[in-house]
Design a protein around this motif. Structure first.
Motif, mmCIF file in Angstrom:
data_model
loop_
_atom_site.group_PDB
_atom_site.id
_atom_site.type_symbol
_atom_site.label_atom_id
_atom_site.label_comp_id
_atom_site.label_asym_id
_atom_site.label_seq_id
_atom_site.Cartn_x
_atom_site.Cartn_y
_atom_site.Cartn_z
ATOM 1 N N ILE B 233 0.846 -1.202 0.000
ATOM 2 C CA ILE B 233 0.000 0.000 0.000
ATOM 3 C C ILE B 233 0.879 1.249 0.000
ATOM 4 O O ILE B 233 0.621 2.220 -0.707
ATOM 5 N N ASP B 238 -3.484 3.368 -1.916
ATOM 6 C CA ASP B 238 -4.637 2.547 -1.544
ATOM 7 C C ASP B 238 -5.841 2.759 -2.463
ATOM 8 O O ASP B 238 -6.898 2.160 -2.246
ATOM 9 N N TYR B 261 -2.673 -0.677 -4.729
ATOM 10 C CA TYR B 261 -2.189 -1.968 -4.217
ATOM 11 C C TYR B 261 -3.072 -3.125 -4.664
ATOM 12 O O TYR B 261 -2.591 -4.243 -4.839
ATOM 13 N N SER B 398 -8.200 3.302 8.689
ATOM 14 C CA SER B 398 -7.926 2.820 7.339
ATOM 15 C C SER B 398 -7.579 1.352 7.283
ATOM 16 O O SER B 398 -7.961 0.649 6.348
ATOM 17 N N TRP B 402 -8.456 -1.497 4.429
ATOM 18 C CA TRP B 402 -7.428 -1.995 3.500
ATOM 19 C C TRP B 402 -7.415 -3.520 3.464
ATOM 20 O O TRP B 402 -7.381 -4.129 2.415
ATOM 21 N N TRP B 406 -8.694 -6.050 0.383
ATOM 22 C CA TRP B 406 -7.774 -7.065 -0.148
ATOM 23 C C TRP B 406 -8.410 -8.458 -0.090
ATOM 24 O O TRP B 406 -8.382 -9.203 -1.062
#
Lengths: 621, 413
Positions: B233, B238, B261, B398, B402, B406
């Motif tokens: 990231i 991001d 990412y 965050s 994230w 993913w």
């Protein structure tokens, strides 16, 4: 002789039956009646104690976590559930149905090649595959163990359960060493001039690993049922002109089916809740629901974790209850007095009828050697292999050294072995009466039985991660009552938690046998003045003794292999068990952990042999 | 249940007098009682709690006396993760305890609850009270998570800690000045130099020659896996997945706003990257030769050397000359019984010789610039030219998004 459960006042509620029981009680002596009264109360007391244990060590703790799915920041909401149920990531195309799209559209989407199963759908899918594989690999073993006689049969039967207790890290090591690119299987294939197979990090590898764990379970419960088939029933069928196949289909199979389904249902539930092994051998592409429960709990996102755990619980319970309905409907009656005679593994003649089954078993032997023996052999080999690839005893020397010089707060091998055996022994002794009393209560028919069944089986169906967190909240932190915080931890709490996890196996192995018992036996004994508890002890349990021993072995195995509640409830390093020691000894080098794993293998293998030898001596009637 | 601990605690198991079936039932009842403890709440006396699943060495220590009279040696309860005190190779726990007890008139007791920091979050949230004085092994993410979950402070402010000024500036990860860093580590690639040469850049991992070559770990369950994800990231940005629609995004060092990412991971996945569960899973598979490159720690050669292995098979690669740094800190619990002693412990940990010992025994790097390390330590324990890490503020609000984004891309079944 159907299910014989329609004899109304047949002590369904265990306890007070003697007070308004059959009029033949009048013939019993006063003394006998007093004793019978005590025994009757004993059964009630046992049922109450079992319920209390479950409430304290399972229902309450688990509820403290699951309730977070519907109570968010103090307010009751179904929003979290709605989000999960309508999320295509979890429910695939089904989520569209749940979010209100017309069924026709969803059905078309489901049939299209790029359909999405969602995590829940995929988890169920791999569990079905694993169940099929486990049954396919377990049944021939049951056939071999139940129907043939050969040297070492009893020991082999005892050892079949060993894979069941192995920590996933050990299985991971064994599988990579066996099925990996440079593994034993590929070495053997290339020696035979065959092309290599690339099994690692595929769904196949995960399914085989699940079969490694669960085929022994299918084999064990099926063997126990097969061994309880009464030879005279088969002989009667044969004397009435039925061929061997017909006799098998009409007499043997109906008594074995329920056990096979027991094994299948349990396998589905276990593999539906599978966690570390999927990521170790499959990779994150194959992530199951439990992987997300784990991550969400770790991130303290309890609402979504609890909602997912409830979904898991509902699916698992639905499967278990569907199976229980089948079991209740298909109970067959047996006196189970005289088992079928075993055949010799050496064919008595060279006729096809004698040769074919044995050839089939030989082929199965090869498959079993690859799936079960090779990974275990690889674990043992890894424990005697050093960093340079040469044979060494260094890893075992490490265990001895750690025993001698380890600090008080570190895990040492001997206390771990001792604790494992003590906890498993105590948990088994606790799980047996719990399982028997629940089996007695759930083999009768009454309103709300499904609810009791579901409640009794719930420990199998709840996510292990959620149970662990619940035990932390419910037992370790305790509850505040009138200014006192009452908490529990340490060895005793561990034993109780293990017993709660293991007792459903006793129920499931004992229950089919009990419901299949000829009711006239029970009624005769009751007519002669025996209390309900006494009939159970002196008549029913001896008749289903192989199932009781099988249940005890499973309860023992569950305790030996248990990790999560043990580490949650342990109050110090001296309450740790062998699986905890293995986990602690995992380092950059796998040697020490695998050496401890081999210790676990040997200790549990020996224990199972001893349990079944002891169990065999008490064989009833 | 009982409310009297003293009465039930040492009650022996009831002997077998009745038949097995019924006896076991009786034992079940006795057993259910015997593990209980009770403690008065609400009057500020939290000292005598011996029970609780924190893995502390309380009721089982060999001294046998749990007297609580005044004037006795104070006990400092230090909570940490299990590997800090118990690992098959080396761990700092035993040395630290002996050294601390020899320098101070105090007893050090370790507690290693399985849920680590989350255990104390749970304890605080349930009102059961925190039964330790300080936590050793906090990461930036731990602090973010704790602060999001609890309204009250779990940890106290740092206070006065000798040696704090020696801590290297880049390691100070707590904006609220509670955690004191005590060591740091770097997550990098480890590869077997006898079978492959690892690429020098993130983009290199996408080359055909490295198809199926990399094994990483699940960012949701493994520290190395998460560090590697965060590194990607940092590298690629991001794409605004954690922005809540306000258009705010973390831009990557690659300078390409259209490639984030998730794009990089889609390419990695297409190149057959393996994402296994834990570091153990990944390292086992790598050791067995399933793939030549694994995400691991930059100290790998220290272990390899310890065990006499071929260092050629344990090469370190810092992608783009970088590695993700994971500094570890310690902080005093707000509820600590011995806050002063806890701060003395923190000062002790920052002393130059102790810093050197911890780094070597935890196979990590010291937090201070004054640590005493053998001159050849850096030969095997490698540090990247350009360590990267996200700050508390960057992670807050965050990191969950994230990881989730993913997961949803990578596992989309």
């Amino acid at each position: 002789m159907t299910d014989g459960d329609d004899h109304g006042g047949d002590a369904d509620d265990g306890g007070d039956a003697d007070d308004h029981g059959d009029d033949t009680d009048d013939h019993g002596g006063r003394l006998a009646r007093v004793r019978a009264g005590t025994e009757a109360r004993a059964l009630t007391a046992l049922a109450v104690l079992t319920s209390l244990t479950l409430v304290v060590a399972f229902y309450y703790p688990t509820a403290t976590v699951l309730v977070e799915a519907v109570v968010v920041d103090g307010a009751v909401t179904l929003g979290v559930f709605a989000d999960v149920l309508t999320d295509p990531f979890y429910f695939g195309e089904l989520a569209r149905l749940l979010s209100g799209e017309p069924p026709g559209v969803v059905a078309r989407a489901l049939l299209s090649p790029d359909r999405r199963l969602g995590i829940v759908g995929f988890t169920a899918y791999q569990a079905v595959l694993s169940t099929v594989a486990s049954v396919a690999l377990g049944l021939p073993a049951a056939y071999l163990l139940a129907r043939f006689e050969f040297p070492g049969r009893k020991t082999l039967r005892s050892l079949t359960i060993v894979p069941f207790v192995l920590p996933s890290i050990m299985v991971g090591v064994g599988f990579v060493a066996t099925f990996g690119q440079n593994g034993t299987l590929n070495a053997a294939l290339s020696a035979l001039g065959l092309p290599p197979v690339d099994l690692m990090f595929t769904l196949e590898a995960v399914v085989i690993a699940h079969a490694f764990y669960n085929a022994p379970l299918v084999a064990r419960v099926t063997t126990a049922a097969w061994e309880s088939v009464d030879a005279s029933a088969v002989e009667t069928a044969r004397s009435l002109g039925a061929g061997p196949v017909r006799a098998f289909v009409d007499v043997v199979a109906p008594q074995v089916y329920p056990a096979v389904l027991t094994g299948a249902a349990l396998t589905f539930v276990f593999t539906f809740g599978t966690f570390p092994i999927v990521l170790a051998l499959g990779g994150f592409e194959l992530a199951t629901v439990e992987v997300f429960v784990y991550r969400l709990v770790r991130d303290l996102n309890y609402a979504e974790a609890a909602a997912l755990a409830v979904v898991e619980l509902v699916v698992s319970l639905a499967v278990l209850l569907a199976y229980l309905r089948y079991e209740a409907r298909n109970a067959t009656s047996t006196r189970g007095a005289r088992p079928l005679p075993r055949r010799s593994l050496v064919p008595p003649s060279l006729s096809p009828r004698e040769l074919l089954p044995r050839a089939g078993l030989a082929a199965y032997g090869v498959v079993a050697a690859v799936v079960f023996l090779a990974p275990i052999a690889s674990m043992i080999l890894a424990s005697v292999t050093g960093g340079d690839g040469a044979l060494t005893l260094d890893n075992y020397r490490f265990l001895v050294e750690r025993q001698q010089t380890g600090a008080a707060f570190q895990v040492r091998p001997w206390p771990a072995i001792r604790n494992s055996l003590a906890f498993a022994g105590a948990a088994t002794l606790l799980a047996l009466p719990m399982g028997v009393v629940v089996a007695v209560l759930t083999t009768r028919r009454y309103r709300g039985r499904t609810l009791v069944d579901a409640a009794a089986m719930a420990p199998l169906a709840v996510s292990g991660i959620i149970v662990g967190l619940g035990l932390l909240r419910g037992l370790v932190f305790g509850v505040e009552i009138a200014g006192w915080r009452i908490a529990a931890g340490g060895a005793v709490a561990i034993v109780v938690a293990h017993a709660v996890a293991g007792y459903p196996f006793v129920v499931r192995t004992v229950s089919p046998g009990l419901s299949g018992l000829d009711r006239s036996l029970v009624e005769s004994a009751r007519a002669l003045g025996a209390s309900r508890a006494r009939v159970i002890r002196d008549v029913e349990l001896p008749l289903v003794w192989p199932a009781v021993v099988a249940g005890a072995a499973f309860a023992f195995a569950i305790s030996i292999g248990e990790f999560t509640s043990t580490v949650v409830l342990a109050t110090g390093a001296d309450a740790y068990t062998m699986p905890v020691a293995i986990e602690r000894f995992i380092g950059r080098r796998l040697g020490p952990a695998t050496a401890m794993g081999v210790v676990l293998l040997v200790v549990t293998g020996l224990s199972f042999v001893v349990i079944e030898r002891l169990g065999g001596e008490h064989r009833g009637l | 249940m009982t409310t009297d601990e003293s009465e039930t605690r040492r009650r022996p198991a009831r002997p077998h007098t009745r038949r097995r079936f019924l006896t076991a039932a009786g034992a079940a009842g006795a057993v259910a009682l015997a593990g209980c403890s009770a403690e008065r709440t609400g009057d500020g006396d939290e000292g005598g709690d011996e029970s609780g699943g924190d893995g502390s060495d309380g009721s089982d220590s060999s001294d046998g006396s749990d007297g609580e009279g005044d004037g006795e040696t104070p006990t400092l309860t230090v909570a940490t993760y299990a590997n800090f005190i118990d690992a098959p190779s080396v761990s700092p726990g035993e040395w630290l305890k002996e050294e601390f007890e020899s320098r101070f008139d105090a007893e050090l007791e370790w507690a290693t609850p399985d849920n680590e920091v989350n255990y104390y979050v749970e304890r605080a949230a349930s009102g059961a009270g925190v039964d330790a004085d300080l936590y050793v092994g906090l990461t930036t993410e731990d602090l973010v998570r704790v602060d999001e979950e609890l309204d009250d402070d779990l940890f106290a402010e740092r206070g006065s800690v000798d040696g704090f000024d020696d801590v290297r500036e880049g390691l100070l990860f707590d904006p609220f000045e509670r955690a004191v860093p005590f060591d740091t580590g770097y997550v990098s690639l480890v590869y077997d130099g006898t079978t492959a040469e690892a690429p020098e850049t993130f983009d290199g991992l996408l080359d055909d020659e490295h198809a199926g070559a990399l094994i990483a770990q699940n960012p949701g369950g493994s520290a190395t896996g998460r560090a590697f994800l965060l590194h990607t990231i940092n590298r690629f940005g991001d794409g605004g997945v954690a922005s809540d629609g306000d258009g705010e995004a973390v831009s990557g060092e690659d300078g390409d706003p259209d490639y984030d990412y998730l794009d990089y991971w889609a390419d990695l996945q297409a190149n057959d990257v393996r994402v296994l569960g834990s570091w153990d899973d990944a390292y086992t598979a790598w050791s067995e030769g399933e793939a030549p490159i694994v995400v691991s720690y930059s100290t790998d050669q220290v272990f390899a050397d310890m065990e006499g292995e071929n260092l050629e098979e344990h090469q370190i690669r810092f992608l783009n000359d970088q590695a993700y740094a994971n500094p570890e800190g310690m902080a005093v619990f707000a509820d600590a019984d011995e806050p002063d002693l806890a701060r003395q412990f923190m000062s002790f940990v920052l002393e130059p010789d102790v810093q050197g010992e911890i780094a070597q025994r935890n196979v990590a790097f010291p937090a201070t610039g004054t640590a005493e390390l053998p001159s050849d330590y850096a030969e095997l324990a490698q540090e990247p030219a350009d360590p990267v890490t996200f700050t508390y503020d960057e992670l807050q609000g965050s990191v969950d998004a994230w990881v989730e984004a993913w997961e949803r891309q990578f596992a989309g079944n």
